[in-house]
Scaffold this motif. Sequence first.
Motif, mmCIF file in Angstrom:
data_model
loop_
_atom_site.group_PDB
_atom_site.id
_atom_site.type_symbol
_atom_site.label_atom_id
_atom_site.label_comp_id
_atom_site.label_asym_id
_atom_site.label_seq_id
_atom_site.Cartn_x
_atom_site.Cartn_y
_atom_site.Cartn_z
ATOM 1 N N THR A 40 -47.473 66.666 20.300
ATOM 2 C CA THR A 40 -47.420 65.306 19.761
ATOM 3 C C THR A 40 -47.444 64.276 20.889
ATOM 4 O O THR A 40 -47.423 64.618 22.082
ATOM 5 C CB THR A 40 -46.133 65.091 18.940
ATOM 6 N N GLN A 41 -47.433 63.007 20.511
ATOM 7 C CA GLN A 41 -47.413 61.924 21.497
ATOM 8 C C GLN A 41 -46.160 61.962 22.355
ATOM 9 O O GLN A 41 -46.155 61.413 23.460
ATOM 10 C CB GLN A 41 -47.513 60.575 20.787
ATOM 11 N N ASP A 42 -45.099 62.619 21.861
ATOM 12 C CA ASP A 42 -43.861 62.700 22.640
ATOM 13 C C ASP A 42 -44.053 63.500 23.930
ATOM 14 O O ASP A 42 -43.204 63.429 24.828
ATOM 15 C CB ASP A 42 -42.755 63.341 21.802
ATOM 16 N N ASP A 43 -45.146 64.273 24.020
ATOM 17 C CA ASP A 43 -45.413 65.046 25.238
ATOM 18 C C ASP A 43 -45.903 64.164 26.380
ATOM 19 O O ASP A 43 -45.937 64.601 27.531
ATOM 20 C CB ASP A 43 -46.471 66.127 24.968
ATOM 21 N N ILE A 44 -46.288 62.942 26.060
ATOM 22 C CA ILE A 44 -46.851 62.017 27.046
ATOM 23 C C ILE A 44 -45.818 60.952 27.387
ATOM 24 O O ILE A 44 -45.302 60.260 26.493
ATOM 25 C CB ILE A 44 -48.123 61.324 26.517
#
Length: 242
Positions: A15-19
């Motif tokens: 997900t975007q939380d990985d960035i």
Amino acid sequence: MVSDLYAMTFKAAATQDDIIGEMMNPDIFQYGDEAMHAWMEGRLSDDIVAEQHKVEKAELIIFQFPLYWFSVPAILKGWIDRVLTQGFAFSPQKFYDNGVFKDKKAMLSFSTGATQSMYRPDGINGDINVALWPLQNGTLHFCGFQVLAPHIFWSPIYCPVEVRTAMLEGWRARLRGLMSEKSLTFAPSEFFDLSFKGGFTMWPKLKEKQKSEMYGLTTGHHLGKPLPPDNQLKALPECESN
């Protein structure tokens, strides 16, 4: 080094939380591109970075899991999706036998619910070689790993204690000589026209030559012929791999 993904409560979803930080393209989120740029700029989440450091240090990686729906459990699929990012594990210039991890070894070690006979070409589940092709070729070999033959624990839950004990003893014995084992054989990159014009397909002369062979080249590159027996289960002698 061991990564117990369940004990770590490793996040499976990419997900975007990985960035960390701003997205390259906030209007259209494309995970692969964003993860690649984040890796280049040191902006991946800490859990991904920690696993990538382990991969960098490793000479051999063993993926230990129970076979779920002819594949890996979701948490391990999440590790593959999140940790093996473009740039870190592969690139348009570095893949298959020219891959990033060509100096490392990797293998699958897994248990099944079904018996070995059920995974034979005439078994109800079909040829296990076909099931293993996406993981061993499409993931491990694609990233350049020298892929060792898998170690399969056939239906241990339905085996008596003495059989399970023998399984573990066999695994211990194999581990002692694992680093000296010959890897599985895959079609080398030079067999293919690696251009968009050529469509990344096999050279015509090689396809023509293969017509006279009894079996296909590999489980995936069968060219309409019978699959080479146990192509994804055992390394071939040197004289058979050419």
